[in-house]
Design a protein around this motif. Sequence first.
Motif, mmCIF file in Angstrom:
data_model
loop_
_atom_site.group_PDB
_atom_site.id
_atom_site.type_symbol
_atom_site.label_atom_id
_atom_site.label_comp_id
_atom_site.label_asym_id
_atom_site.label_seq_id
_atom_site.Cartn_x
_atom_site.Cartn_y
_atom_site.Cartn_z
ATOM 1 N N VAL A 1 1.072 -0.880 -0.095
ATOM 2 C CA VAL A 1 -0.225 0.372 -0.076
ATOM 3 C C VAL A 1 1.125 1.074 -0.400
ATOM 4 O O VAL A 1 1.838 1.420 0.668
ATOM 5 N N VAL A 2 0.357 2.181 -0.336
ATOM 6 C CA VAL A 2 1.190 3.058 -0.706
ATOM 7 C C VAL A 2 0.708 4.558 -0.906
ATOM 8 O O VAL A 2 -0.411 4.398 -1.011
ATOM 9 N N PHE A 3 0.613 5.112 0.569
ATOM 10 C CA PHE A 3 0.494 6.472 1.163
ATOM 11 C C PHE A 3 0.746 7.625 0.633
ATOM 12 O O PHE A 3 2.384 7.499 0.475
ATOM 13 N N LEU B 1 8.483 2.352 4.309
ATOM 14 C CA LEU B 1 9.417 3.286 3.713
ATOM 15 C C LEU B 1 8.461 4.449 3.691
ATOM 16 O O LEU B 1 7.367 4.775 3.264
ATOM 17 N N ALA B 2 9.617 5.554 4.269
ATOM 18 C CA ALA B 2 8.783 6.957 4.160
ATOM 19 C C ALA B 2 9.597 7.976 3.749
ATOM 20 O O ALA B 2 11.035 7.751 4.292
ATOM 21 N N GLN B 3 9.093 9.010 2.884
ATOM 22 C CA GLN B 3 9.959 9.969 2.117
ATOM 23 C C GLN B 3 9.241 11.035 2.340
ATOM 24 O O GLN B 3 8.434 11.238 2.337
ATOM 25 N N TRP B 4 10.187 12.374 2.332
ATOM 26 C CA TRP B 4 9.336 13.508 2.526
ATOM 27 C C TRP B 4 9.944 13.970 1.722
ATOM 28 O O TRP B 4 11.013 14.789 1.094
ATOM 29 N N VAL B 5 8.740 15.149 0.867
ATOM 30 C CA VAL B 5 9.029 16.389 0.110
ATOM 31 C C VAL B 5 8.537 18.063 0.156
ATOM 32 O O VAL B 5 7.352 17.940 1.143
ATOM 33 N N TYR B 6 9.895 18.185 0.500
ATOM 34 C CA TYR B 6 9.313 20.282 0.850
ATOM 35 C C TYR B 6 10.056 20.870 -0.121
ATOM 36 O O TYR B 6 10.907 21.087 -0.564
ATOM 37 N N THR B 7 8.810 21.692 -0.350
ATOM 38 C CA THR B 7 9.132 22.639 -1.255
ATOM 39 C C THR B 7 10.021 23.906 -0.904
ATOM 40 O O THR B 7 10.377 24.425 -2.032
ATOM 41 N N LEU C 1 8.368 9.329 -8.033
ATOM 42 C CA LEU C 1 7.304 7.685 -7.399
ATOM 43 C C LEU C 1 7.907 7.031 -8.073
ATOM 44 O O LEU C 1 8.236 5.738 -6.974
ATOM 45 N N ARG C 2 8.424 6.715 -9.227
ATOM 46 C CA ARG C 2 8.996 5.374 -9.730
ATOM 47 C C ARG C 2 10.148 5.157 -8.887
ATOM 48 O O ARG C 2 10.633 4.322 -8.866
ATOM 49 N N SER C 3 10.982 6.215 -8.448
ATOM 50 C CA SER C 3 12.738 6.061 -7.846
ATOM 51 C C SER C 3 12.136 5.420 -6.894
ATOM 52 O O SER C 3 13.228 4.737 -5.809
ATOM 53 N N VAL C 4 10.395 5.425 -6.008
ATOM 54 C CA VAL C 4 10.338 5.307 -4.038
ATOM 55 C C VAL C 4 9.918 4.151 -4.094
ATOM 56 O O VAL C 4 9.518 3.983 -3.716
ATOM 57 N N VAL C 5 8.743 4.522 -5.012
ATOM 58 C CA VAL C 5 7.936 3.083 -5.377
ATOM 59 C C VAL C 5 8.152 2.159 -6.055
ATOM 60 O O VAL C 5 8.263 2.235 -6.400
ATOM 61 N N PRO C 6 8.477 0.737 -5.003
ATOM 62 C CA PRO C 6 8.820 -0.809 -5.504
ATOM 63 C C PRO C 6 8.880 -0.707 -7.219
ATOM 64 O O PRO C 6 8.695 -1.200 -7.983
ATOM 65 N N ASN C 7 7.284 -0.995 -7.005
ATOM 66 C CA ASN C 7 6.500 -1.103 -8.537
ATOM 67 C C ASN C 7 5.302 -0.806 -7.807
ATOM 68 O O ASN C 7 4.442 -0.340 -7.403
ATOM 69 N N ARG C 8 3.999 -0.478 -9.364
ATOM 70 C CA ARG C 8 3.171 0.198 -9.302
ATOM 71 C C ARG C 8 1.563 -1.344 -9.031
ATOM 72 O O ARG C 8 0.680 -0.722 -9.328
ATOM 73 N N ASP C 9 2.381 -2.716 -8.889
ATOM 74 C CA ASP C 9 1.388 -3.445 -8.133
ATOM 75 C C ASP C 9 1.068 -3.066 -6.734
ATOM 76 O O ASP C 9 1.390 -4.117 -5.837
ATOM 77 N N ALA D 1 4.530 -1.082 2.818
ATOM 78 C CA ALA D 1 3.417 -0.115 2.872
ATOM 79 C C ALA D 1 4.964 0.909 2.250
ATOM 80 O O ALA D 1 5.890 0.610 3.136
ATOM 81 N N VAL D 2 4.685 2.485 2.136
ATOM 82 C CA VAL D 2 5.123 4.103 1.552
ATOM 83 C C VAL D 2 4.469 4.127 1.941
ATOM 84 O O VAL D 2 3.139 4.667 1.522
ATOM 85 N N PHE D 3 4.464 5.772 3.034
ATOM 86 C CA PHE D 3 4.389 6.760 3.391
ATOM 87 C C PHE D 3 5.182 7.712 2.766
ATOM 88 O O PHE D 3 6.539 8.371 2.403
ATOM 89 N N LEU D 4 4.685 8.501 1.787
ATOM 90 C CA LEU D 4 4.732 9.673 1.150
ATOM 91 C C LEU D 4 3.959 11.389 1.850
ATOM 92 O O LEU D 4 3.490 11.200 1.389
ATOM 93 N N HIS D 5 4.791 11.814 1.838
ATOM 94 C CA HIS D 5 4.309 13.733 2.190
ATOM 95 C C HIS D 5 5.075 14.634 2.144
ATOM 96 O O HIS D 5 5.926 14.736 1.950
#
Length: 405
Positions: free
Chosen positions: A270-272, A327-333, A356-364, A298-302
Amino acid sequence: MLNQHTIDVIKSTVPVLEVHGTAITTTFYQRMFAAHPELLNIFNHANQKQGRQQAALANAVYAAAKHIDQLENILPVVKQIAHKHRSLGIKPEHYPIVGEHLLAAIAEVLGDAATDEILQAWTDAYGVIADAFIGVEAGMYEEARTQKGGWEGFRSFRVERKVRESEMITSFYLVPADGGVLASFQPGQYISVKIFIPGEAYTHLRQYSLSDSPDRPYYRISVKREDARGERPAGKVSTYLHEQVQEGDVLELSAPAGEFVLDEQDTRPVVFISGGVGLTPMVSMFNTLAKRSPERPAVFLHAAQNSQYHAMREAVEQLVSGKEHSLAQWVYTSPTEEDRAAASYHKEGYMDLEWLRSVVPNRDAVFYFCGPVPFMRTINQALHEWGVPEKDIHFEFFGPAAALN
């Protein structure tokens, strides 16, 4: 059931609704509130002023006309709206009022083009659509009332704790004022808060996602303070909650509602993906996942402005550290100098498909996202470009629904 002639007449109005839909719904709300000002106790005044509610209703009317011969195609939208209606306290007696003023608005805006035949067809169609909503909502009211710890209408909750999460977001921990049982909910759902602001003519209702897992002895909402920006005034309710409501105060809450929920039967990754205060339902889902299905990847992207505006970051990082395959990854503007020195974020700028494709293992995987509408449009487009199936894309609007295409 509608006869074929009525269906044909309704479908013939689709091009007209595409052009004049917002004018019709704007006129509708003006007429209805003039005749029934008491309904201002239910509707969100800010969404009215910003035109968001008018646009959302116009889209809903357009969709109903387009699919009038196959209303089952819009059943997911019906359920989504019905959840909001149940949360706000919309009852069967409100539907004749809406119908009367919607038909009058159609006649007013379209003028001579609104023939007797068209108005009769829409009268018949509205009756069928209203019955569908009333039936769905009746089941939701019954479920909310009869579940363990459930209730109908609004129930008093005491603010047990008030915690500042970031520069703009504050959490409120709420427990039943009567000391009774707390109804459970599905991670991702929301409640409505009824606010009585001194000096205001009408009460205010706002819906806030529950931001913790369902197994807690409290409900938690995490509210962003909406400051004035440009021509947009400050949010009355969010400012009141931040500045006036204190620990020990009592708020009126509806029972949890909403269709944007974590599918706990699915075992795939699951990807949040969240932006700003859109992380609140994601935190509820992630907390639940970590407790009930710790083996599920699970991947948590914020995305946030910077660490000062990033709420509940430490809590999510703690969950990730204690959960395998996560995995958790943060993007700051606009990261601060302290953010840069501490390397406290993973990307500067904005989320895009390449990242997104670089941090999410696959689209399944199953994707859930929420945030400001422009952010949601970007994520929705990226997921579709990546080829993620529609059934695996789930999102929630904070406020009236808008187009993401």
